[in-house]
Write an enzyme that holds these catalytic residues in place. Structure first.
Site, mmCIF file in Angstrom:
data_model
loop_
_atom_site.group_PDB
_atom_site.id
_atom_site.type_symbol
_atom_site.label_atom_id
_atom_site.label_comp_id
_atom_site.label_asym_id
_atom_site.label_seq_id
_atom_site.Cartn_x
_atom_site.Cartn_y
_atom_site.Cartn_z
ATOM 1 N N ASP A 236 36.962 55.575 -23.817
ATOM 2 C CA ASP A 236 37.374 54.334 -23.125
ATOM 3 C C ASP A 236 37.929 54.677 -21.746
ATOM 4 O O ASP A 236 39.133 54.569 -21.506
ATOM 5 C CB ASP A 236 38.431 53.622 -23.991
ATOM 6 C CG ASP A 236 38.860 52.298 -23.392
ATOM 7 O OD1 ASP A 236 38.080 51.705 -22.620
ATOM 8 O OD2 ASP A 236 39.985 51.848 -23.700
ATOM 9 N N PHE B 266 40.516 59.373 -23.359
ATOM 10 C CA PHE B 266 41.178 58.385 -22.493
ATOM 11 C C PHE B 266 42.109 57.551 -23.391
ATOM 12 O O PHE B 266 41.963 56.341 -23.541
ATOM 13 C CB PHE B 266 40.167 57.495 -21.753
ATOM 14 C CG PHE B 266 39.181 58.276 -20.922
ATOM 15 C CD1 PHE B 266 39.543 58.788 -19.684
ATOM 16 C CD2 PHE B 266 37.888 58.520 -21.381
ATOM 17 C CE1 PHE B 266 38.640 59.521 -18.921
ATOM 18 C CE2 PHE B 266 36.979 59.243 -20.621
ATOM 19 C CZ PHE B 266 37.348 59.751 -19.388
ATOM 20 N N CYS C 193 34.685 49.368 -18.660
ATOM 21 C CA CYS C 193 35.387 48.145 -18.249
ATOM 22 C C CYS C 193 35.068 47.806 -16.792
ATOM 23 O O CYS C 193 35.750 46.983 -16.186
ATOM 24 C CB CYS C 193 36.888 48.278 -18.474
ATOM 25 S SG CYS C 193 37.640 49.618 -17.547
ATOM 26 N N ASP D 294 44.185 62.644 -22.672
ATOM 27 C CA ASP D 294 44.482 61.793 -21.515
ATOM 28 C C ASP D 294 45.063 62.671 -20.408
ATOM 29 O O ASP D 294 45.713 63.675 -20.676
ATOM 30 C CB ASP D 294 45.481 60.686 -21.882
ATOM 31 C CG ASP D 294 45.387 59.502 -20.925
ATOM 32 O OD1 ASP D 294 44.771 58.480 -21.283
ATOM 33 O OD2 ASP D 294 45.924 59.607 -19.798
ATOM 34 N N SER D 295 44.828 62.248 -19.172
ATOM 35 C CA SER D 295 45.360 63.029 -18.047
ATOM 36 C C SER D 295 46.834 62.734 -17.805
ATOM 37 O O SER D 295 47.506 63.458 -17.069
ATOM 38 C CB SER D 295 44.550 62.741 -16.781
ATOM 39 O OG SER D 295 44.543 61.361 -16.544
ATOM 40 N N ARG E 255 39.680 48.130 -31.499
ATOM 41 C CA ARG E 255 40.501 49.091 -32.241
ATOM 42 C C ARG E 255 40.382 48.824 -33.743
ATOM 43 O O ARG E 255 40.338 49.754 -34.551
ATOM 44 C CB ARG E 255 41.964 49.014 -31.784
ATOM 45 C CG ARG E 255 42.212 49.730 -30.454
ATOM 46 C CD ARG E 255 43.700 49.798 -30.117
ATOM 47 N NE ARG E 255 44.223 48.505 -29.695
ATOM 48 C CZ ARG E 255 44.353 48.139 -28.415
ATOM 49 N NH1 ARG E 255 44.003 48.961 -27.436
ATOM 50 N NH2 ARG E 255 44.836 46.959 -28.110
ATOM 51 N N ALA F 124 39.635 64.688 -18.909
ATOM 52 C CA ALA F 124 38.723 64.531 -20.052
ATOM 53 C C ALA F 124 37.385 65.223 -19.813
ATOM 54 O O ALA F 124 36.796 65.773 -20.752
ATOM 55 C CB ALA F 124 38.498 63.043 -20.318
HETATM 56 N N1 SAH Z 1 41.899 53.311 -24.903
HETATM 57 C C1 SAH Z 1 43.204 53.004 -24.356
HETATM 58 C C2 SAH Z 1 43.137 52.580 -22.899
HETATM 59 C C3 SAH Z 1 42.537 53.606 -21.965
HETATM 60 S S1 SAH Z 1 42.937 53.342 -20.286
HETATM 61 C C4 SAH Z 1 43.879 51.949 -25.231
HETATM 62 O O1 SAH Z 1 43.245 51.406 -26.147
HETATM 63 O O2 SAH Z 1 45.060 51.691 -25.014
HETATM 64 C C5 SAH Z 1 42.270 54.726 -19.499
HETATM 65 C C6 SAH Z 1 43.102 55.992 -19.616
HETATM 66 O O3 SAH Z 1 42.357 57.039 -18.989
HETATM 67 C C7 SAH Z 1 44.443 55.993 -18.929
HETATM 68 O O4 SAH Z 1 45.455 56.282 -19.864
HETATM 69 C C8 SAH Z 1 44.384 57.119 -17.871
HETATM 70 O O5 SAH Z 1 45.588 57.870 -17.799
HETATM 71 C C9 SAH Z 1 43.290 57.952 -18.417
HETATM 72 N N2 SAH Z 1 42.521 58.764 -17.453
HETATM 73 C C10 SAH Z 1 42.061 58.423 -16.238
HETATM 74 N N3 SAH Z 1 41.315 59.413 -15.709
HETATM 75 C C11 SAH Z 1 41.300 60.413 -16.629
HETATM 76 C C12 SAH Z 1 40.678 61.695 -16.678
HETATM 77 N N4 SAH Z 1 39.912 62.126 -15.693
HETATM 78 N N5 SAH Z 1 40.871 62.436 -17.779
HETATM 79 C C13 SAH Z 1 41.643 62.007 -18.800
HETATM 80 N N6 SAH Z 1 42.234 60.797 -18.803
HETATM 81 C C14 SAH Z 1 42.070 60.014 -17.737
#
Ligand code: SAH
Length: 432
Positions: free
Chosen positions: A313, A241, A353, A263-264, A225, A293
């Site tokens: 991410d 995400f 990840c 985000d979803s 970040r 997404a």
């Molecule tokens: N970058 C963030 C962490 C991301 S975790 C940070 O630094 O804090 C991954 C995220 O993806 C979660 O919040 C989850 O709700 C979201 N997610 C999972 N599948 C998704 C999709 N198909 N579309 C959008 N968001 C999604």
């Protein structure tokens, strides 16, 4: 046998033993801490779940001492390779003390207020995760041995790290593989507040330790970040995400012109909006888009919407080897969409990840994604998990987070004979 560490006589007082098949001690001699079920020839002494067992070679020589897990494919996890070391309360106290001392040496005072104190296998505390959020510690006990010693571990953590309270978030699916039910709740001391405020590089975030992902926050992305924020001044930013807006808040605080969080999860985005306000940042510069997404990015591309800087991410797409091909296709697709909405000269911070996805394969996927998007890009940095999420050299599985910073540098018309894996067979080509 090359092992000279001990012999059959050394042991846990004639307690239960796991006898390995011939030759299957090799990975343990290299200090890898897992014994898979296929390596086990026999089990003596009827150990229960989480009980301490001596792990001996086919000839009876002592190899290691660990926790037995009758239901798991990982049948035993090694606590110690030293035949003279007993596994007791004092053992855990010492492991915790040294993990905490390493954080003190690694991190500055502010980072220590929101950091990973114990990183499981890589800190010699197998299956144990402990994250500090200000005055509270949030723990996960993800393996049979960790569960067995939970009380001792919580007691030593309480004594050595002196939090106001310890909260347990052992509601991760991996517990099921160990035959353990999900558990969450207060473990010691005070109940944490509904949201805990933490500081990260001068920014403030609210963490939902009860309902958030993992223990509540993606501490492993702290350094990434910061690297993202360095590139953000004046830019239009896509935080895909977004979760609770980690990368988005960092970018806005660093002077980004505009941030779009995707985000979803609506509750995650609601917390992202609160985090923008908490930092005194202009909510008018931040847009939150709730949705899938994959679809949102397609719609952006169709509408000709582009961004100067993108964080991508996604959650762990590959949770087992069987799911790896499907996960590769998902990584390929989402990265291709990201390249399509990356502006001229823009920069994409793309992450995976999934520990099962090797870094070189991830890079190939990102390369194919750029090619299929018709874009040329250069890798200008490689990123990984933050320093407080170390990976023991003997435990390669501990390295899971990988990131590439790809800088766009023009169009790239595919050669006439080129058919990407996705177009050809619905699959990114996976070696082997
Ligand atoms: N970058 C963030 C962490 C991301 S975790 C940070 O630094 O804090 C991954 C995220 O993806 C979660 O919040 C989850 O709700 C979201 N997610 C999972 N599948 C998704 C999709 N198909 N579309 C959008 N968001 C999604």
């Amino acid at each position: 046998m090359t092992n000279t560490a001990g012999n059959a006589a050394a042991g846990n007082g004639g307690g239960p033993r796991v006898v390995l098949r011939a030759g299957r001690e090799k990975s343990l001699l290299r200090r890898h801490p897992w014994v898979f079920s296929g390596a086990v020839r026999s089990v003596a002494g009827d150990p229960g779940r989480g009980d301490t067992v001596d792990i001996v070679a086919a000839d009876g020589a002592f190899v290691a001492r660990g926790a037995y897990s009758p239901r798991s494919q990982i049948r035993a996890r090694v606590w110690t390779f030293d035949p003279a070391e007993n596994v007791d309360d004092a053992f855990f106290r010492e492991r915790i003390r040294s993990a905490l001392a390493r954080r003190d040496a690694l991190l500055g005072a502010q980072a220590r207020q929101a950091c990973r104190l114990i990183n499981a296998e890589s800190d010699g505390l197998l299956g144990v995760v402990a994250d500090r959020y200000g005055d509270f510690i949030v723990c996960q006990f993800l393996a049979a041995g960790a569960e067995r010693w939970k009380g001792a571990i919580a007691a030593s953590l309480g004594e050595l790290a002196a939090p106001r309270g310890i909260y347990e978030r052992s509601d991760a699916d991996v517990r099921l593989k160990e035959g353990l039910a999900p558990v969450k709740g207060r473990l010691a001391g005070e109940e944490p507040p509904e949201l805990i405020e933490i500081a990260e590089q001068g920014r403030r975030y609210l963490v939902d330790v009860r309902g958030g992902h993992k223990t509540g926050f993606y501490l492993d992305q702290r350094e990434n970040r910061a690297a993202f924020a360095e590139r953000a001044a004046g830019k239009t930013v896509l935080n895909c995400f977004a979760y609770t807006g980690g990368f988005g808040v960092a970018a806005l605080a660093a002077g980004a012109a505009r941030v779009v969080n995707v985000d979803s999860s609506q509750p995650s985005l609601a917390l992202a909006a609160r985090n923008v306000e908490l930092n005194g940042l202009d909510p008018a510069r931040c847009e939150n888009v709730a949705g899938d997404a994959f679809e949102v990015l397609r719609a952006f591309a169709a509408g000709g919407r582009t961004f100067d800087l993108i964080a991508l991410d996604p959650p762990k797409f590959a949770d087992s080897r069987a799911h790896l091909p499907k996960a590769c296709r998902a990584y390929k697709d989402i990265n291709m969409q990201a390249f399509k909405v990356l502006g001229r000269g823009g920069m994409l911070f793309t992450f995976s990840c999934s520990g099962l996805l090797a870094p070189d394969l991830f890079q190939k996927i990102v390369a194919d994604a750029a090619l299929d998007a018709g874009r040329c890009a250069q890798i200008v940095a490689r990123l990984g998990q933050a320093a407080d999420h170390p990976a023991a050299l003997a435990f390669p599985e501990g390295t899971y987070l990988k990131g590439l910073v790809a800088a766009e540098c023009g169009d790239n018309k595919p050669a006439s004979g080129w058919k990407s894996g996705t177009q050809e067979r619905g699959a990114t080509r996976i070696p082997g």
